[in-house]
Design an enzyme around this catalytic site. Structure first.
Site, mmCIF file in Angstrom:
data_model
loop_
_atom_site.group_PDB
_atom_site.id
_atom_site.type_symbol
_atom_site.label_atom_id
_atom_site.label_comp_id
_atom_site.label_asym_id
_atom_site.label_seq_id
_atom_site.Cartn_x
_atom_site.Cartn_y
_atom_site.Cartn_z
ATOM 1 N N THR A 134 -2.422 -6.434 -6.928
ATOM 2 C CA THR A 134 -2.400 -5.295 -5.997
ATOM 3 C C THR A 134 -2.869 -5.779 -4.637
ATOM 4 O O THR A 134 -3.400 -6.876 -4.511
ATOM 5 C CB THR A 134 -3.384 -4.186 -6.423
ATOM 6 O OG1 THR A 134 -4.727 -4.642 -6.183
ATOM 7 C CG2 THR A 134 -3.207 -3.815 -7.874
ATOM 8 N N ASP A 135 -2.714 -4.982 -3.628
ATOM 9 C CA ASP A 135 -3.397 -5.251 -2.373
ATOM 10 C C ASP A 135 -4.833 -4.723 -2.521
ATOM 11 O O ASP A 135 -5.201 -4.109 -3.536
ATOM 12 C CB ASP A 135 -2.663 -4.605 -1.189
ATOM 13 C CG ASP A 135 -3.023 -5.298 0.138
ATOM 14 O OD1 ASP A 135 -4.059 -5.970 0.199
ATOM 15 O OD2 ASP A 135 -2.260 -5.150 1.119
ATOM 16 N N TYR A 136 -5.619 -4.983 -1.517
ATOM 17 C CA TYR A 136 -7.055 -4.661 -1.489
ATOM 18 C C TYR A 136 -7.300 -3.181 -1.811
ATOM 19 O O TYR A 136 -6.886 -2.316 -1.053
ATOM 20 C CB TYR A 136 -7.537 -4.963 -0.071
ATOM 21 C CG TYR A 136 -8.983 -5.292 0.134
ATOM 22 C CD1 TYR A 136 -9.974 -4.333 -0.011
ATOM 23 C CD2 TYR A 136 -9.364 -6.568 0.524
ATOM 24 C CE1 TYR A 136 -11.301 -4.646 0.215
ATOM 25 C CE2 TYR A 136 -10.687 -6.889 0.760
ATOM 26 C CZ TYR A 136 -11.655 -5.918 0.596
ATOM 27 O OH TYR A 136 -12.964 -6.236 0.829
ATOM 28 N N GLY B 290 -5.811 -1.450 -3.864
ATOM 29 C CA GLY B 290 -4.520 -0.757 -4.034
ATOM 30 C C GLY B 290 -4.539 0.254 -5.181
ATOM 31 O O GLY B 290 -3.873 1.292 -5.104
ATOM 32 N N PHE C 66 0.806 -1.225 0.000
ATOM 33 C CA PHE C 66 0.000 0.000 0.000
ATOM 34 C C PHE C 66 0.842 1.279 0.000
ATOM 35 O O PHE C 66 0.388 2.333 -0.416
ATOM 36 C CB PHE C 66 -0.868 0.045 1.263
ATOM 37 C CG PHE C 66 -2.039 -0.896 1.268
ATOM 38 C CD1 PHE C 66 -3.038 -0.800 0.308
ATOM 39 C CD2 PHE C 66 -2.184 -1.842 2.272
ATOM 40 C CE1 PHE C 66 -4.149 -1.641 0.333
ATOM 41 C CE2 PHE C 66 -3.287 -2.690 2.311
ATOM 42 C CZ PHE C 66 -4.269 -2.589 1.347
#
Ligand code: GLC
Length: 766
Positions: A285-287, A289, A254
């Site tokens: 990506t992250d959540y 992101g 992030f």
């Protein structure tokens, strides 16, 4: 529809002919053919990872997932639990979408599935790579049978700020140990040689790339600013090791790096990860992101999505930015179709390597799920491994004898807000755990020592602030706040304590006081619990502090006043039994800390591999004017990295070297004799530290370069030898090239990062 099955049937033969992920050319041909049939929208669909299901790991949720799978808008899903539900969505993908491409099904299988192992920080304290690998293999077997083919683990972020709640999810502060653990986790998940064979191995995802653990102020998701030389030497090694071990996917972090969020950081995702390290899997990506980059202030959804794809992101977790905006960017000439093709290919390759084109239902195996998930063998392994993760911080004589181990008789009072809770035992990030079934500490102790009379009192709530407690007991990890006053709870506890022979004080943090979005600015045991502890000590009874924590705590007071302290982290579903095994001496504790425990928050960051300054203070001294020191606290930790006691004692002989000089292409052997001088068998982790005395750039005062966990019977000795090679002396210099420099090196072998015996040698030039 029939034709399609015949088509997959033929394709299915190919992977069978080529083991270990298949021949690239066959895979390429298969994917070429498939992509030849795909529309741009279908390709973008493969890059889309919506969230569905009941598990909550972020704020945004996706809707209409089934319909969108049919339309080919979904490449994978996550947070769905249960083989039947997963089978249902997989069937929709395979039977009802135009091309029938199976889904990736992800989950945060972080430290076990339904059988839960210790939180990763605890697990790392076992220093037992076979145990680490075994825990990941068991997690993969359970999750893999139950429909999951992709785990968002290992988390390998180096963390040197215990305020950050996510230190609980990683392996602590050290790059070398972190790299070893990263490799063991990847092996466990993906199988030896990354075979991904059967359904008992699943795809790993190395996260969070990169430097997430260095967020300013220990504040989650925060800005990171770091020199490249530090990245390469201290923070990159575990990610690189996991990539080299063959991890199939990487998750972007992030935080920003050099002013560019990792999710859009081309230098990071392309130059470093793909070009330098040769990573050939896919990056997710992250959540949210991608959409969060709008808040970072680098563009609208179209712009941040373009930047993410261009930087090297292949899959978009939850933001829907790639699916929603990339076509427009292509139409406007801001992106090429090639970028989409590239990412789509990587996702399809992962599915191919997982064998999903061969059998899309490979990971939905109700029979195997019924057999393996939470089975007695797995739980026994979790209990054994948990007991290896506990760290005995103190065990000083109390009225002539040591309190631990306890004898299995008499009356034992178990007191504290963590003494009788099920849901707090497995620890943070155990999303598949059977929370209510994890035995409480009290239940576990009763099972281990059935002849003991156990009494119980809650003693205190977690904190005196209900709002804080609420924040710290999310995700079903409830402590069921007791409405009685602190005084009433304490008085009851004191009555119970006075009637016992020994008191076990189960104190510390609740499970959700660490983990994501759980930073703390004060990392001591909450005041009301400390007051309870003081009162218990004042009874004069022997008190064992059983400490639950997801991070290093500031324990100066406890170290001074309590005779016996066992750090049990959050030990997983079988934690209570494992704690009993150690407290009652069936298992001799052998864990050693993998993060430094500071005296106070002001000392942070405090880590063993520090550099000297030009005005460094000699170890063991405190204040001298014009030196690197604080006025109000010395520079020492309460407990250093590598520290941990046993019920027996180990002594170290001199460190001897096979030669005083190491030729450029040679090696030197360093040996130490370790003796178990106590009266119990035990395990000891012997640690090798090296210092580069003079370098072209400043170097740490010592760095872990090897360790060995050995078992010694009472009275037994063993020579432990490490072979030191040039590679172990190499570091990244100002040019960011890794090389060793000729000159003097110091070697210390010892039981932790502060003690040991020293020797020296010289690396000769070429
Ligand atoms: C999160 C986390 C990450 C996790 C992901 C999916 O917000 O940062 O570690 O894997 O969401 O649940």
């Amino acid at each position: 529809m029939k034709n399609r099955h015949i088509k997959w049937g033929l394709a299915a033969l190919l992977p069978l002919l080529f083991s270990c992920g298949g021949s690239r050319s066959e895979m390429d041909r298969f994917i070429d053919e498939l992509m030849g049939k795909m529309t741009l929208e279908e390709k973008l669909g493969q890059l889309n990872l919506p969230v569905t299901g009941t598990i909550v790991t972020g704020q945004a949720q996706s809707s209409d997932v089934a319909e969108r799978i049919r339309k080919g808008e979904v490449g994978g899903l996550f947070n769905l639990k249960g083989v039947d539900q997963i089978l249902e969505v997989q069937k929709i993908a395979v039977e009802e979408s135009r091309l029938g491409i199976p889904l990736l099904v992800g989950m945060d299988v972080i430290h076990g599935y339904e059988t839960v192992f210790p939180i990763p920080l605890g697990l790392s304290c076992s220093w037992d790579m076979a145990a680490v690998e075994e825990s990941a293999a068991i997690a993969a077997r359970e999750a893999g049978a139950d429909g999951i083919n992709w785990t968002f683990s290992p988390m390998v972020d180096i963390a040197r700020d215990p305020r950050w709640g996510r230190v609980s999810e990683g392996a602590g502060e050290d790059p070398y140990l972190g790299a070893e653990i990263a490799k063991a986790m990847v092996r466990g998940y993906q199988g030896p040689d990354n075979s991904l064979s059967g359904n008992d191995h699943i795809l790993a995802c190395v996260k969070h790339f990169a430097l997430y653990g260095a967020a300013e102020g220990g504040l989650d998701y925060n800005t990171v600013d770091m020199s490249r030389i530090r990245m390469y030497n201290d923070y990159f090694p575990p990610y690189k090791a996991a990539v080299e071990a063959g991890a199939g996917s990487v998750m972007a972090s992030f935080n920003d790096i050099d002013g560019v969020p990792a999710t859009a950081n081309k230098w990071l995702l392309d130059d470093v990860l793909r070009q330098e390290w040769g990573f050939n899997g896919f990056v997710v990506t992250d959540y949210t992101g991608i959409s969060e980059m709008i808040v970072h202030g680098i563009g609208d959804l179209q712009e941040v999505s373009r930047r993410a794809l261009d930087a090297g992101i292949d899959m978009d977790m939850v933001s829907e930015g790639l699916l929603g905006t990339v076509k427009k960017s292509i139409d406007e000439g801001k992106l090429s179709v090639k970028a989409v093709d590239q990412a789509c290919r990587r996702i399809l390759e992962a599915k191919y390597k997982l064998g999903l084109f061969d059998n899309p239902y490979k990971y939905c195996d109700p029979e195997a799920a019924a057999k393996f998930v939470y089975c007695p063998e797995h739980r026994a392994a979790a209990r054994r491994i948990a007991s290896e993760s506990f760290v005995l911080l103190k065990n000083e004589p109390f009225r002539g004898g040591k309190i631990l181990p306890l004898s299995k008789k008499g009356t034992v009072a178990v007191i504290g807000p963590l003494a009788n809770t099920h849901t707090n035992m497995p620890g943070t990030w155990s999303v598949a755990a059977r929370l209510e079934e994890a035995p409480t500490l009290l239940e576990g102790l009763q099972e281990v020592a059935p002849d003991v009379r156990f009494t119980y009192a809650r003693g205190s709530n977690l904190t005196e602030d209900p709002a804080y407690e609420q924040r710290a007991t999310m995700f079903g990890r409830d402590l069921h706040r007791d409405p009685r006053s602190a005084q009433a709870l304490r008085e009851e506890a004191l009555r119970v304590a006075r009637g016992a022979d020994v008191v076990i004080a189960a104190l510390g943090e609740a499970s959700e006081m660490s983990g994501e979005s759980s930073s703390r600015s004060d990392i001591s045991i909450p005041a009301v619990q400390r007051e309870l502890l003081e009162a218990l000590l004042a009874t004069g009874k022997p008190v064992v502090l059983v400490l639950f924590n997801g991070r290093p705590l500031t324990l100066g007071w406890e170290q001074e006043h309590v005779s016996a302290i066992l750090d049990v982290w959050f030990g997983g579903s079988e934690a209570a039994l494992a704690i009993g095994d150690v407290l009652f001496g069936d298992v001799n504790p052998s864990g050693k800390l993998t993060m430094t425990f500071p005296k106070n928050v002001g000392q942070i960051p405090l880590y063993y591999a520090r550099k000297t300054t030009g005005r460094t203070l000699p170890e063991g001294h405190w204040f001298e004017k014009f030196r690197t020191n604080y006025l109000d606290v010395d520079n020492d930790p309460v407990y250093p990295f590598g520290y941990g006691l046993s019920y027996t004692d180990f002594t170290y002989g001199e460190t001897t070297l096979s030669a005083a000089e190491m030729p450029w292409d040679g090696s030197v052997e360093a040996t130490v004799r370790v003796t178990n001088t106590g009266d119990r068998d035990g395990k000891e982790t012997v640690q090798l530290y090296i210092r580069d005395v003079v370098g072209s750039v400043t170097r740490p005062v010592k760095e872990l370069k090897g360790f060995r966990k050995i078992f010694l019977k009472a009275g037994e000795s063993q020579d432990v030898t490490f072979t030191i090679t040039r590679d172990m002396l190499a570091f990244y210099g100002s040019d960011l090239q890794k090389a060793a420099e000729p000159g003097a090196f110091e070697v210390v072998i010892g039981p932790d990062s502060r003690r040991g015996t020293k020797a020296g040698f010289e690396l000769l030039g070429r």
